[in-house]
Design an enzyme around this catalytic site. Structure first.
Site, PDB file in Angstrom:
ATOM      1  N   SER A  83      -9.881  -4.410  -6.929  1.00 19.56           N
ATOM      2  CA  SER A  83      -8.513  -4.625  -7.414  1.00 19.56           C
ATOM      3  C   SER A  83      -8.614  -5.303  -8.769  1.00 19.56           C
ATOM      4  CB  SER A  83      -7.754  -5.557  -6.461  1.00 19.56           C
ATOM      5  OG  SER A  83      -6.536  -5.973  -7.057  1.00 19.56           O
ATOM      6  N   TYR A 113      -7.662 -13.341  -1.788  1.00 19.66           N
ATOM      7  CA  TYR A 113      -7.692 -11.922  -2.174  1.00 19.66           C
ATOM      8  C   TYR A 113      -8.518 -11.744  -3.452  1.00 19.66           C
ATOM      9  CZ  TYR A 113      -5.887  -7.197  -3.100  1.00 19.66           C
ATOM     10  OH  TYR A 113      -5.772  -5.847  -3.332  1.00 19.66           O
TER      11      TYR A 113
HETATM   12  N1  LIG Z   1      -1.357  -1.069  -3.421  1.00 19.01           N
HETATM   13  C1  LIG Z   1      -1.795  -1.821  -4.434  1.00 19.01           C
HETATM   14  O1  LIG Z   1      -1.032  -2.214  -5.313  1.00 19.01           O
HETATM   15  C2  LIG Z   1      -3.248  -2.157  -4.530  1.00 19.01           C
HETATM   16  C3  LIG Z   1      -3.748  -2.641  -5.743  1.00 19.01           C
HETATM   17  C4  LIG Z   1      -5.103  -2.951  -5.834  1.00 19.01           C
HETATM   18  C5  LIG Z   1      -5.926  -2.779  -4.740  1.00 19.01           C
HETATM   19  N2  LIG Z   1      -5.416  -2.329  -3.566  1.00 19.01           N
HETATM   20  C6  LIG Z   1      -6.340  -2.180  -2.438  1.00 19.01           C
HETATM   21  O2  LIG Z   1      -6.238  -0.857  -1.944  1.00 19.01           O
HETATM   22  C7  LIG Z   1      -6.557  -0.828  -0.558  1.00 19.01           C
HETATM   23  C8  LIG Z   1      -5.476  -0.076   0.199  1.00 19.01           C
HETATM   24  O3  LIG Z   1      -4.244  -0.700  -0.030  1.00 19.01           O
HETATM   25  P1  LIG Z   1      -2.821  -0.034   0.294  1.00 19.01           P
HETATM   26  O4  LIG Z   1      -1.930  -0.337  -0.832  1.00 19.01           O
HETATM   27  O5  LIG Z   1      -2.985   1.369   0.756  1.00 19.01           O
HETATM   28  O6  LIG Z   1      -2.377  -0.978   1.511  1.00 19.01           O
HETATM   29  P2  LIG Z   1      -1.871  -0.624   2.981  1.00 19.01           P
HETATM   30  O7  LIG Z   1      -1.528  -1.928   3.605  1.00 19.01           O
HETATM   31  O8  LIG Z   1      -0.831   0.453   2.915  1.00 19.01           O
HETATM   32  O9  LIG Z   1      -3.187  -0.018   3.659  1.00 19.01           O
HETATM   33  C9  LIG Z   1      -4.245  -0.810   4.125  1.00 19.01           C
HETATM   34  C10 LIG Z   1      -4.790  -0.180   5.395  1.00 19.01           C
HETATM   35  O10 LIG Z   1      -5.947  -0.914   5.827  1.00 19.01           O
HETATM   36  C11 LIG Z   1      -5.887  -1.009   7.247  1.00 19.01           C
HETATM   37  N3  LIG Z   1      -6.673  -2.134   7.734  1.00 19.01           N
HETATM   38  C12 LIG Z   1      -6.421  -3.453   7.552  1.00 19.01           C
HETATM   39  N4  LIG Z   1      -7.342  -4.184   8.210  1.00 19.01           N
HETATM   40  C13 LIG Z   1      -8.199  -3.322   8.803  1.00 19.01           C
HETATM   41  C14 LIG Z   1      -9.346  -3.465   9.606  1.00 19.01           C
HETATM   42  N5  LIG Z   1      -9.813  -4.681   9.970  1.00 19.01           N
HETATM   43  N6  LIG Z   1      -9.996  -2.357  10.037  1.00 19.01           N
HETATM   44  C15 LIG Z   1      -9.538  -1.118   9.698  1.00 19.01           C
HETATM   45  N7  LIG Z   1      -8.425  -0.924   8.952  1.00 19.01           N
HETATM   46  C16 LIG Z   1      -7.768  -2.009   8.500  1.00 19.01           C
HETATM   47  C17 LIG Z   1      -4.410  -1.184   7.563  1.00 19.01           C
HETATM   48  O11 LIG Z   1      -4.119  -0.843   8.923  1.00 19.01           O
HETATM   49  C18 LIG Z   1      -3.757  -0.230   6.552  1.00 19.01           C
HETATM   50  O12 LIG Z   1      -3.574   1.064   7.101  1.00 19.01           O
HETATM   51  C19 LIG Z   1      -6.740  -2.292  -0.145  1.00 19.01           C
HETATM   52  O13 LIG Z   1      -8.120  -2.614  -0.128  1.00 19.01           O
HETATM   53  C20 LIG Z   1      -6.032  -3.050  -1.254  1.00 19.01           C
HETATM   54  O14 LIG Z   1      -6.540  -4.360  -1.386  1.00 19.01           O
HETATM   55  C21 LIG Z   1      -4.094  -1.999  -3.441  1.00 19.01           C
END
Ligand SMILES: NC(=O)c1ccc[n+]([C@@H]2O[C@H](COP(=O)([O-])OP(=O)(O)OC[C@H]3O[C@@H](n4cnc5c(N)ncnc54)[C@H](O)[C@@H]3O)[C@@H](O)[C@H]2O)c1
Length: 265
Positions: free
Chosen positions: A146, A159
């Site tokens: 991120s 985070y």
């Molecule tokens: N959306 C953003 O703005 C953004 C920005 C930078 C980084 N990210 C990163 O992208 C990734 C995905 O984010 P997103 O926006 O799709 O979020 P999201 O919350 O929609 O998806 C995250 C998924 O991870 C799953 N998860 C959580 N803990 C888990 C575990 N212990 N075992 C298996 N699955 C697990 C959740 O059930 C969920 O389906 C994350 O690593 C997040 O930190 C997101």
């Protein structure tokens, strides 16, 4: 970047496959003909994503897996390899944002939860992927970091720390695995939406009451967007494009790299 990468006959394993970015990436790879193995803790939501992928006529598998458990991860990899024959690409994407609090108030239990999912979980998947891809003769891994792992945003102590760790693991794993024809890169999105994490972060940043953001989440949205040269959120599809590029043969000499999907700084 176009949708012309050829992933037909290949398989991508995606953790966090029930989430917003996991789903967008699954759709992107399905568009280019790849089979998709989804792993997530949230089984009902993962099954919904798999249902939506049926129109692409590609092989799909869902594997319930808690990435914080090494046993779950080993079992999920075994089941996925049984179903697909081999995995070519691993998108190490499951993650949790943590609570929003200033450093003096950051709760101990949540710090541990964030590190457990975003660091230990990423390690479990990275290790299982390395073992499988080494046996299979090679492949590519993208670890989800991120922009928080580059700049250290306010009120996100755990985070930010976890994503700095992901970038660090990416650099070491890239060196360790290069001899086995395995490339390892990281992806660092900044402000991505619409989606669960975007809504959650604007609401929780507003609630902290820090000097950095307004108390109204709608104003916070604008404050955050105004910090970007492009003055807009990145889309989920734009994140998926980054993953597709890093996995593709176009990136065949790129490893240990952190691709920032930020709209500039
Ligand atoms: N959306 C953003 O703005 C953004 C920005 C930078 C980084 N990210 C990163 O992208 C990734 C995905 O984010 P997103 O926006 O799709 O979020 P999201 O919350 O929609 O998806 C995250 C998924 O991870 C799953 N998860 C959580 N803990 C888990 C575990 N212990 N075992 C298996 N699955 C697990 C959740 O059930 C969920 O389906 C994350 O690593 C997040 O930190 C997101």
């Amino acid at each position: 970047m176009t949708a012309t990468y050829q992933f037909a006959g290949k398989t991508i394993l995606i953790t966090g496959g029930a989430g917003d970015i996991g789903k967008a990436t699954a759709q992107r790879f399905a568009t280019n003909g790849a089979g998709v193995a989804l792993l997530d803790l949230n089984e009902p939501k993962m099954v919904e994503v798999a249902e939506e992928l049926k129109d692409y006529n590609i092989p799909i598998g869902t594997f319930r897996c808690d990435v914080t458990s090494a046993d779950d991860v080993a079992q999920a990899f075994t089941s996925a390899v049984e179903k697909f024959g081999r995995i070519d690409y691993v998108f190490n994407n499951a993650g949790y944002q943590g609570v929003f609090a200033t450093t003096d108030k950051y709760p101990e239990d949540d710090f541990q939860k964030v590190i457990n999912i975003n660091v230990i979980g990423v390690f479990h998947i990275l290790k299982a992927a390395a073992q499988h891809l080494r046996e299979a003769g090679g492949g590519a891994i993208v670890n989800m970091a991120s922009y928080a792992g580059v700049v250290g945003p306010p009120n996100m102590l755990a985070y930010g720390a976890s994503k700095f760790a992901v970038i660090g693991m990416t650099q070491t794993a890239a060196k360790d695995l290069a001899p086995y024809n395995i490339r390892v890169n990281a992806l660092s999105p900044a402000l991505i939406g619409p989606g669960f994490m975007w809504t959650r972060q604007t609401e929780l940043q507003a609630a902290v009451g820090s000097q950095y953001f307004d108390a109204d989440p709608k104003v916070v949205e604008q404050q955050m967007i105004n910090s970007l040269p492009m003055r807009r959120l990145g889309s989920l599809a734009e994140v998926a494009n980054g993953v597709a590029f890093l996995m593709s043969d176009e990136a065949s000499y790129i490893t240990g790299f952190n691709l920032e999907v930020t709209g500039g700084e």
